[in-house]
Design an enzyme around this catalytic site. Structure first.
Site, PDB file in Angstrom:
ATOM      1  CG  HIS A 157      41.315  35.635  42.157  1.00 35.32           C
ATOM      2  ND1 HIS A 157      40.624  34.649  41.489  1.00 35.32           N
ATOM      3  CD2 HIS A 157      40.529  36.729  42.149  1.00 35.32           C
ATOM      4  CE1 HIS A 157      39.459  35.149  41.076  1.00 35.32           C
ATOM      5  NE2 HIS A 157      39.384  36.412  41.471  1.00 35.32           N
TER       6      HIS A 157
ATOM      7  CD  GLU B 290      37.027  37.820  44.882  1.00 34.37           C
ATOM      8  OE1 GLU B 290      36.428  38.614  44.164  1.00 34.37           O
ATOM      9  OE2 GLU B 290      37.962  37.121  44.491  1.00 34.37           O
TER      10      GLU B 290
HETATM   11  C1  PEP Z   1      36.751  38.158  40.726  1.00 33.80           C
HETATM   12  O1  PEP Z   1      37.288  37.658  39.771  1.00 33.80           O
HETATM   13  O2  PEP Z   1      37.415  38.365  41.752  1.00 33.80           O
HETATM   14  C2  PEP Z   1      35.336  38.502  40.665  1.00 33.80           C
HETATM   15  C3  PEP Z   1      34.752  38.983  41.712  1.00 33.80           C
HETATM   16  O3  PEP Z   1      34.733  38.271  39.473  1.00 33.80           O
HETATM   17  P1  PEP Z   1      33.232  38.669  39.048  1.00 33.80           P
HETATM   18  O4  PEP Z   1      33.013  40.110  39.439  1.00 33.80           O
HETATM   19  O5  PEP Z   1      33.246  38.472  37.581  1.00 33.80           O
HETATM   20  O6  PEP Z   1      32.309  37.774  39.791  1.00 33.80           O
END
Ligand code: PEP
Length: 255
Positions: free
Chosen positions: A97, A167
């Site tokens: 992450h 992400e």
């Molecule tokens: C995450 O922590 O992987 C994430 C996507 O957070 P958020 O949904 O708060 O943007």
């Protein structure tokens, strides 16, 4: 081809602050997602809360952890092994992450963790994502390296045990207005599948679920999954708000 079940992963991060509140959130989500058929929900609470939820018999839910260490035992203060997580019900582990990478986790460490997770019979949710978008598109090369390095050491058969969570870091922890546009998400998911296809084979690559994370909320969940054509979502802050998280799961069920 049979449509894959959507996957919604709730990353609770280091919340909530008490186990009592964790139980309340878990119970509310459990009630709310009854009847969901086409979606797999993975809740990743802080590891110390895993034993509380281990007994949940739900076929909709699985439990996941947010991190792991690659060794099975030893003098590694503060770390936990795949076996320990597995004993307390984890079937998935989030690896790499961005919040861990920011604390110094390298691609090499991610790769060792991913291998350990797979060897233990668990599934790895491997997070990748660029911190910014430059006009020249250097982020494509960045992602390519991140994927290659994070997956190094995996055999083709291991790819059945991974999920790629794309992400873009600049979208995390904000509001749905700041999330990536579904058309861009679609482009990135195709790019990731193409990379996997070049590294392994088209057949293998297209079976690896690619999910999106970064300010997924009730307002954009459906469009990200339908127009963005991803296999699900990694949800951070909204996974702690049962009424919103339930709506996001329901959106996945019809997307
Ligand atoms: C995450 O922590 O992987 C994430 C996507 O957070 P958020 O949904 O708060 O943007």
């Amino acid at each position: 081809m049979k449509k894959q079940r959507k996957i919604i992963v709730g990353n609770w991060k280091m919340y909530p602050e008490t186990s009592e509140r964790a139980k309340e959130i878990f119970a509310a989500i459990s009630r709310g997602v009854r009847g969901i058929k086409k979606t797999e929900v993975v809740i990743c609470p802080p590891s110390v809360y895993l034993p509380i939820f281990k007994k949940s018999k739900s076929k909709i839910f699985s439990l996941g952890a947010q991190n792991v260490f690659w060794e099975m035992a030893g003098a590694y203060t503060g770390e936990v092994s795949t076996k320990m997580l597995s004993e307390f019900g984890a079937k998935f582990v989030i690896v790499g992450h961005s919040e861990r990478r920011r604390l110094g986790e390298t691609d090499e460490a991610v790769s060792k963790k991913v291998s350990a997770v797979i060897r233990a019979g668990l599934k790895a949710i491997i997070c990748i994502g660029e911190s910014e978008r430059d006009v020249n598109g250097a982020y494509f090369e960045f992602l390519k390296n991140q994927i290659k390095n994070s997956l190094s050491g995996l055999r083709p058969a291991d790819l059945q045990k991974i999920i790629i969570a794309y992400e873009p870091i600049w979208t995390i922890g904000k509001s749905y207005n700041d999330a990536m546009k579904p058309s861009d998400i679609h482009e990135m998911s195709l790019y990731i599948k193409k990379l996997l296809s070049d590294m392994y084979s088209k057949e293998i690559a297209f079976k690896v679920p690619v999910i999106y994370g970064g300010s997924a909320e009730v307002e954009n969940a459906f469009s990200i999954m339908s127009e963005g054509q991803v296999d699900g979502l990694l949800v951070g802050h909204k996974s702690l708000v049962p009424e919103d998280f339930i709506k996001i799961v329901k959106a996945a069920d019809v997307a």
